[in-house]
Motif scaffolding. Structure first.
Motif, short mmCIF file in Angstrom:
data_model
loop_
_atom_site.label_atom_id
_atom_site.label_comp_id
_atom_site.label_asym_id
_atom_site.label_seq_id
_atom_site.Cartn_x
_atom_site.Cartn_y
_atom_site.Cartn_z
N ALA A 180 -96.40 11.97 59.00
CA ALA A 180 -96.38 13.43 58.95
C ALA A 180 -94.98 13.94 58.64
CB ALA A 180 -96.89 14.01 60.27
N HIS A 181 -93.99 13.28 59.20
CA HIS A 181 -92.59 13.66 58.96
C HIS A 181 -92.27 13.53 57.47
CE1 HIS A 181 -88.16 13.20 59.26
NE2 HIS A 181 -88.29 13.95 60.35
N ALA A 182 -92.70 12.43 56.86
CA ALA A 182 -92.47 12.24 55.43
C ALA A 182 -93.22 13.29 54.61
CB ALA A 182 -92.89 10.84 55.00
N MET A 183 -94.44 13.61 55.00
CA MET A 183 -95.20 14.64 54.30
C MET A 183 -94.51 15.99 54.40
SD MET A 183 -99.12 13.93 55.40
CE MET A 183 -99.99 12.43 54.98
N LEU A 184 -93.96 16.27 55.57
CA LEU A 184 -93.28 17.55 55.79
C LEU A 184 -92.08 17.69 54.86
CD1 LEU A 184 -93.58 20.03 57.61
CD2 LEU A 184 -92.10 18.90 59.28
N SER A 185 -91.48 16.58 54.49
CA SER A 185 -90.34 16.61 53.57
C SER A 185 -90.70 17.22 52.21
CB SER A 185 -89.80 15.19 53.34
OG SER A 185 -89.31 14.66 54.53
N GLY A 186 -91.97 17.20 51.86
CA GLY A 186 -92.41 17.76 50.59
C GLY A 186 -92.89 19.19 50.70
N THR A 187 -92.48 19.89 51.76
CA THR A 187 -92.89 21.28 51.97
C THR A 187 -91.65 22.17 52.03
OG1 THR A 187 -92.77 21.32 54.40
CG2 THR A 187 -94.80 20.43 53.41
N SER A 188 -91.87 23.43 52.30
CA SER A 188 -90.77 24.39 52.45
C SER A 188 -90.08 24.28 53.81
CB SER A 188 -91.29 25.82 52.26
OG SER A 188 -92.21 26.15 53.30
N VAL A 189 -90.62 23.45 54.71
CA VAL A 189 -90.09 23.30 56.06
C VAL A 189 -89.33 21.98 56.17
CG1 VAL A 189 -90.72 23.04 58.50
CG2 VAL A 189 -91.95 24.69 57.05
N SER A 190 -88.12 22.04 56.67
CA SER A 190 -87.33 20.82 56.88
C SER A 190 -87.89 20.05 58.07
CB SER A 190 -85.87 21.16 57.16
OG SER A 190 -85.29 21.77 56.04
N PRO A 191 -88.09 18.75 57.94
CA PRO A 191 -88.60 17.98 59.07
C PRO A 191 -87.54 17.88 60.17
CG PRO A 191 -88.24 16.56 57.16
CD PRO A 191 -87.91 17.95 56.74
N PRO A 192 -87.98 17.92 61.43
CA PRO A 192 -87.04 17.81 62.53
C PRO A 192 -86.62 16.37 62.76
CG PRO A 192 -89.25 17.92 63.40
CD PRO A 192 -89.35 18.09 61.90
N GLN A 193 -85.51 16.18 63.41
CA GLN A 193 -85.08 14.83 63.76
C GLN A 193 -86.01 14.29 64.84
OE1 GLN A 193 -80.95 14.42 64.69
NE2 GLN A 193 -81.18 12.29 65.32
N LEU A 194 -86.56 13.11 64.60
CA LEU A 194 -87.47 12.48 65.56
C LEU A 194 -87.02 11.07 65.93
CD1 LEU A 194 -90.96 13.44 64.04
CD2 LEU A 194 -89.72 14.60 65.87
N ASP A 195 -85.91 10.62 65.39
CA ASP A 195 -85.53 9.22 65.56
C ASP A 195 -84.52 8.97 66.67
OD1 ASP A 195 -83.46 10.46 64.22
OD2 ASP A 195 -83.03 8.75 62.93
N GLU A 196 -84.50 9.83 67.66
CA GLU A 196 -83.58 9.62 68.78
C GLU A 196 -84.38 9.45 70.07
OE1 GLU A 196 -82.46 14.21 69.66
OE2 GLU A 196 -81.39 13.22 68.05
N PHE A 197 -83.74 8.86 71.05
CA PHE A 197 -84.44 8.63 72.31
C PHE A 197 -83.57 9.03 73.49
CE2 PHE A 197 -86.26 6.50 75.92
CZ PHE A 197 -87.62 6.63 75.69
N PHE A 198 -83.45 10.31 73.72
CA PHE A 198 -82.84 10.84 74.93
C PHE A 198 -81.46 10.29 75.24
CE2 PHE A 198 -87.41 11.41 76.72
CZ PHE A 198 -87.59 12.55 75.97
N ALA A 199 -80.60 10.15 74.23
CA ALA A 199 -79.23 9.71 74.48
C ALA A 199 -78.56 10.70 75.43
CB ALA A 199 -78.46 9.62 73.17
N VAL A 200 -77.81 10.19 76.39
CA VAL A 200 -77.17 11.01 77.41
C VAL A 200 -76.28 12.07 76.77
CG1 VAL A 200 -75.54 11.00 79.35
CG2 VAL A 200 -77.27 9.21 79.16
N GLY A 201 -75.47 11.67 75.80
CA GLY A 201 -74.54 12.59 75.17
C GLY A 201 -75.20 13.69 74.35
N GLU A 202 -76.49 13.55 74.07
CA GLU A 202 -77.20 14.55 73.27
C GLU A 202 -78.08 15.45 74.12
OE1 GLU A 202 -79.10 12.07 70.36
OE2 GLU A 202 -77.22 11.72 69.30
N ALA A 203 -77.98 15.34 75.43
CA ALA A 203 -78.80 16.18 76.32
C ALA A 203 -78.64 17.67 76.03
CB ALA A 203 -78.48 15.86 77.78
#
Length: 190
Positions: free
Chosen positions: A142-165
């Motif tokens: 779905a993320h790849a499909m979203l890349s072909g639309t007017s909407v930018s896909p959100p970042q989904l490749d992170e896993f709750f890194a402490v520094g990114e809270a």
């Protein structure tokens, strides 16, 4: 780290990724949501509905239900992104409730998965891992499909890194979560 914590955090990450992806999809036009695209399923609507119905199938089994193949009776139960976001959030809350109730013995519990003509018996830990993998796989499509639309896909490749809270604090507030809720308990300390 206790035995259940990885499953808890995966369930929360799963719900957060669904929230993030479906929030982005709210910006799609109805035509973009249903447009034919390259993927295992032919559109964003079909792909995201597939995630939903498979979640219904497995979460019901984990709850002790017998829904089975009836989960697939309508392969696209949600016609709009708004309806899909609401339905996915509801099943994500159910999955969180299942995982929050687990202990080490619960991870070993055998779950009966009603497949119509047979009942598959699977350990809870293995079934959870299967469901998380299914989600990641199709969300990626779905993320790849979203890349072909007017909407930018959100970042989904992170896993709750402490520094990114701080970067996810607003989304966690929308969901009613905190870092402590996800990582809480006696094993929460780094």
């Amino acid at each position: 780290m206790n035995d259940v914590l990885p499953y808890r955090t995966m369930a929360y990450n799963n719900a957060w990724a669904n929230h993030r992806l479906l929030t982005a999809c709210l910006g799609l036009t109805p035509e973009e949501f249903t447009a034919k695209r390259t993927g295992f399923f032919p559109s964003l609507r079909a792909t995201l509905n597939h995630i939903l119905i498979i979640d219904h199938f497995y979460v019901d089994a984990m709850e002790g239900g017998t829904l089975g193949p009836a989960a697939f009776a309508d392969d696209e139960p949600c016609a709009t992104v708004a309806a899909l976001k609401e339905a996915q959030a509801a099943v994500d809350r159910r999955l969180l409730k299942v995982v929050e109730a687990l202990d080490s013995a619960g991870l070993q519990r055998i779950v009966s998965v009603h497949r119509g003509s047979s009942i598959q018996r699977e350990r809870m830990d293995r079934l959870l891992l299967h469901l998380f993998q299914h989600q990641v796989h199709h969300r990626g499509q779905a993320h790849a499909m979203l890349s072909g639309t007017s909407v930018s896909p959100p970042q989904l490749d992170e896993f709750f890194a402490v520094g990114e809270a701080p970067l996810r604090a607003a989304e966690f507030a929308e969901l009613g979560w905190s870092e402590e809720r996800i990582w809480g308990g006696p094993d929460a300390k780094a």
